[in-house]
Structures are given as structure tokens and as C-alpha cells.
Design a protein around this motif. Structure first.
Motif, PDB file in Angstrom:
ATOM      1  N   PRO A 173     -46.953 -31.897 -36.050  1.00 37.77           N
ATOM      2  CA  PRO A 173     -47.012 -33.312 -35.677  1.00 37.77           C
ATOM      3  C   PRO A 173     -45.831 -34.124 -36.193  1.00 37.77           C
ATOM      4  CG  PRO A 173     -48.531 -32.841 -37.452  1.00 37.77           C
ATOM      5  CD  PRO A 173     -47.950 -31.524 -37.030  1.00 37.77           C
ATOM      6  N   MET A 174     -45.411 -33.901 -37.442  1.00 36.22           N
ATOM      7  CA  MET A 174     -44.339 -34.712 -38.019  1.00 36.22           C
ATOM      8  C   MET A 174     -42.973 -34.360 -37.441  1.00 36.22           C
ATOM      9  SD  MET A 174     -44.949 -35.185 -42.093  1.00 36.22           S
ATOM     10  CE  MET A 174     -44.292 -33.530 -42.415  1.00 36.22           C
TER      11      MET A 174
ATOM     12  N   ASP B 253     -37.256 -40.781 -43.210  1.00 38.20           N
ATOM     13  CA  ASP B 253     -38.048 -41.121 -42.023  1.00 38.20           C
ATOM     14  C   ASP B 253     -39.531 -41.190 -42.394  1.00 38.20           C
ATOM     15  OD1 ASP B 253     -39.256 -41.358 -39.568  1.00 38.20           O
ATOM     16  OD2 ASP B 253     -38.438 -39.507 -38.731  1.00 38.20           O
ATOM     17  N   THR B 254     -40.085 -42.380 -42.385  1.00 42.93           N
ATOM     18  CA  THR B 254     -41.483 -42.554 -42.786  1.00 42.93           C
ATOM     19  C   THR B 254     -42.449 -41.885 -41.814  1.00 42.93           C
ATOM     20  OG1 THR B 254     -41.561 -44.700 -41.662  1.00 42.93           O
ATOM     21  CG2 THR B 254     -41.018 -44.704 -44.007  1.00 42.93           C
ATOM     22  N   ALA B 255     -42.036 -41.701 -40.575  1.00 47.02           N
ATOM     23  CA  ALA B 255     -42.890 -41.028 -39.587  1.00 47.02           C
ATOM     24  C   ALA B 255     -42.847 -39.512 -39.744  1.00 47.02           C
ATOM     25  CB  ALA B 255     -42.462 -41.419 -38.180  1.00 47.02           C
ATOM     26  N   CYS B 256     -41.986 -39.042 -40.643  1.00 45.37           N
ATOM     27  CA  CYS B 256     -41.843 -37.592 -40.843  1.00 45.37           C
ATOM     28  C   CYS B 256     -41.904 -37.270 -42.332  1.00 45.37           C
ATOM     29  CB  CYS B 256     -40.537 -37.103 -40.222  1.00 45.37           C
ATOM     30  SG  CYS B 256     -40.400 -35.295 -40.131  1.00 45.37           S
ATOM     31  N   GLY B 257     -42.850 -37.881 -43.015  1.00 47.33           N
ATOM     32  CA  GLY B 257     -43.072 -37.548 -44.415  1.00 47.33           C
ATOM     33  C   GLY B 257     -41.944 -37.904 -45.345  1.00 47.33           C
TER      34      GLY B 257
ATOM     35  N   PRO C   6     -31.705 -38.276 -49.781  1.00 47.71           N
ATOM     36  CA  PRO C   6     -31.081 -39.484 -49.242  1.00 47.71           C
ATOM     37  C   PRO C   6     -29.742 -39.831 -49.882  1.00 47.71           C
ATOM     38  CG  PRO C   6     -32.829 -40.078 -50.762  1.00 47.71           C
ATOM     39  CD  PRO C   6     -32.880 -38.587 -50.609  1.00 47.71           C
ATOM     40  N   ALA C   7     -29.452 -39.265 -51.057  1.00 45.61           N
ATOM     41  CA  ALA C   7     -28.220 -39.586 -51.776  1.00 45.61           C
ATOM     42  C   ALA C   7     -27.909 -38.436 -52.728  1.00 45.61           C
ATOM     43  CB  ALA C   7     -28.392 -40.893 -52.560  1.00 45.61           C
TER      44      ALA C   7
END
Length: 211
Positions: free
Chosen positions: A27-28, A186-190, A144-145
Motif C-alpha cells: 500500500p505505501m 514522504d508522510t504517505a509512505c511511512g 533526509p540529510a
């Protein structure tokens, strides 16, 4: 070398991990996998680096008519994949020491590449450049960094490393990729930070497109 016990750690948590990942269609991750799928012709081959037991990444591509070569160094994970996908080409190896060479329409290193320390990550980009066919796609996740963070799964601690976004962009460009998508946490992908890049014949550096 099994850096920071990652391979041994995944072998220890294999049953726990597989029970959570062997749930069929992802789903993610689906939007990213569909983006890769659109760029791989029917019958084309996807290389899944760190395939685990084959779900959900390798299984997704198999169910959509693509051939898959899966690679993992944790034996219990790979054994589960062989039981679940007896016709899939599954290879026991560390991605830093590939036992083969070839060109693939897509290479995926989702939640696997980011376990490699900084220098090992840098050393993978010339390998990616060799593995991905011109016009092919590379999908991978990072932090992310720049920095290291540790996470715990089923009581086992795992290290995660990341270069800076600027360095990833430069490495991709140096080895013949243009960035198609770079999505941070991406908050929609965990909360995944995702890169999708396309291999070009010219190898010119290109800026990332935020989406």
C-alpha cells in the motif's frame, strides 16, 4: 564485512520481518513501484538489491509481468523468497560484492542501500551506472540529510546512513543519471525519503525535481 551486524540482524528477525512484509500488494510503496513499472517494458528485468523474502517489491513486479533478479545476504530471508517464488532468480550475495554483471531496465534498493556506511554508498554509484541500462531507472531510499540514525526492529538495532541530498545528486549525475523525483520524508509512505533517477547516455548532471 557485515557492517554493524546488519546481515546477521536481518537473519535474526527474519520470521518477524517476513510476517509483516508478506502481505501482498504494497500500500505505501505502490506509487513509486508503479513509476518504475511504467518504465520497464513487459518481460523486462528488475534487479532488487536487498530483496529479503521477495515481498512486497519483487513480488509486485512479478505479478505485473516483469522478470526479477533478487539479491540478499541474509539466508533466512532468501530461503523464504525461494519458497514463495520458486521461479524467481534469487542470489545470495552482498550488494557491495555482486557475483554478476549485466544491464537491467530497473534497479531497486529500497530500505537496503541506506544500511551501507558513507564510503560504501559512494562506491555503489559506479556499480549502479554499470547495472542500469540506458533509459532505465534506479529507485532507492536514503535519509533526509547527511548523518547516521539507528532504529530498532524486533529488539535488534540497525544503523542507517545518509549522504546529503546535494552529494547524492552529484553522484547520480557523475555516473550518468538524471533525477526524476526526490521526495523527502514522504508522510504517505511511512516517512521515506525516495529517489527515482533515469540513466542517460550523456550522463549530464541534472537537478532534482521536488514533488
Amino acid at each position: 564485512m557485515d557492517t554493524d551486524g546488519v546481515i546477521a540482524g536481518y537473519a535474526r528477525i527474519a520470521d518477524w520481518f517476513l510476517a509483516r512484509r508478506h502481505a501482498g500488494e504494497p500500500p505505501m510503496e505502490r506509487p513509486y513501484l508503479e513509476a518504475v513499472l511504467a518504465g520497464v517494458p513487459a518481460g523486462g528485468t528488475v534487479l532488487d538489491l536487498g530483496c529479503g523474502g521477495g515481498e512486497p517489491m519483487a513480488g509486485f513486479f512479478c505479478r505485473h509481468g516483469r522478470r526479477v533478479v533478487g539479491l540478499d545476504a541474509a539466508w533466512p530471508m532468501l530461503a523464504a523468497g525461494r519458497r514463495r517464488f520458486p521461479d524467481m532468480a534469487l542470489v545470495a550475495a552482498d550488494m557491495r560484492r555482486l557475483p554478476f554483471r549485466g544491464r537491467f531496465e530497473a534497479v531497486v534498493a529500497w530500505d537496503s542501500f541506506f544500511h551501507l556506511p558513507y564510503e560504501d554508498q559512494r562506491g555503489m554509484f559506479p556499480v549502479f551506472g554499470e547495472l542500469v541500462a540506458p533509459g532505465g531507472l534506479l529507485l532507492f531510499t536514503t535519509g533526509p540529510a547527511h548523518g547516521r540514525s539507528d532504529g530498532v526492529m524486533d529488539g535488534v538495532r540497525f544503523a542507517h546512513y545518509s549522504l546529503s541530498a546535494e552529494e547524492y545528486g552529484a553522484l547520480l549525475g557523475r555516473f550518468g543519471f538524471t533525477v526524476a523525483l526526490h521526495r523527502v520524508e514522504d508522510t504517505a509512505c511511512g516517512g521515506h525519503t525516495v529517489w527515482l533517477a533515469r540513466k542517460t547516455a550523456q550522463g549530464r548532471t541534472n537537478g532534482a525535481k521536488d514533488a
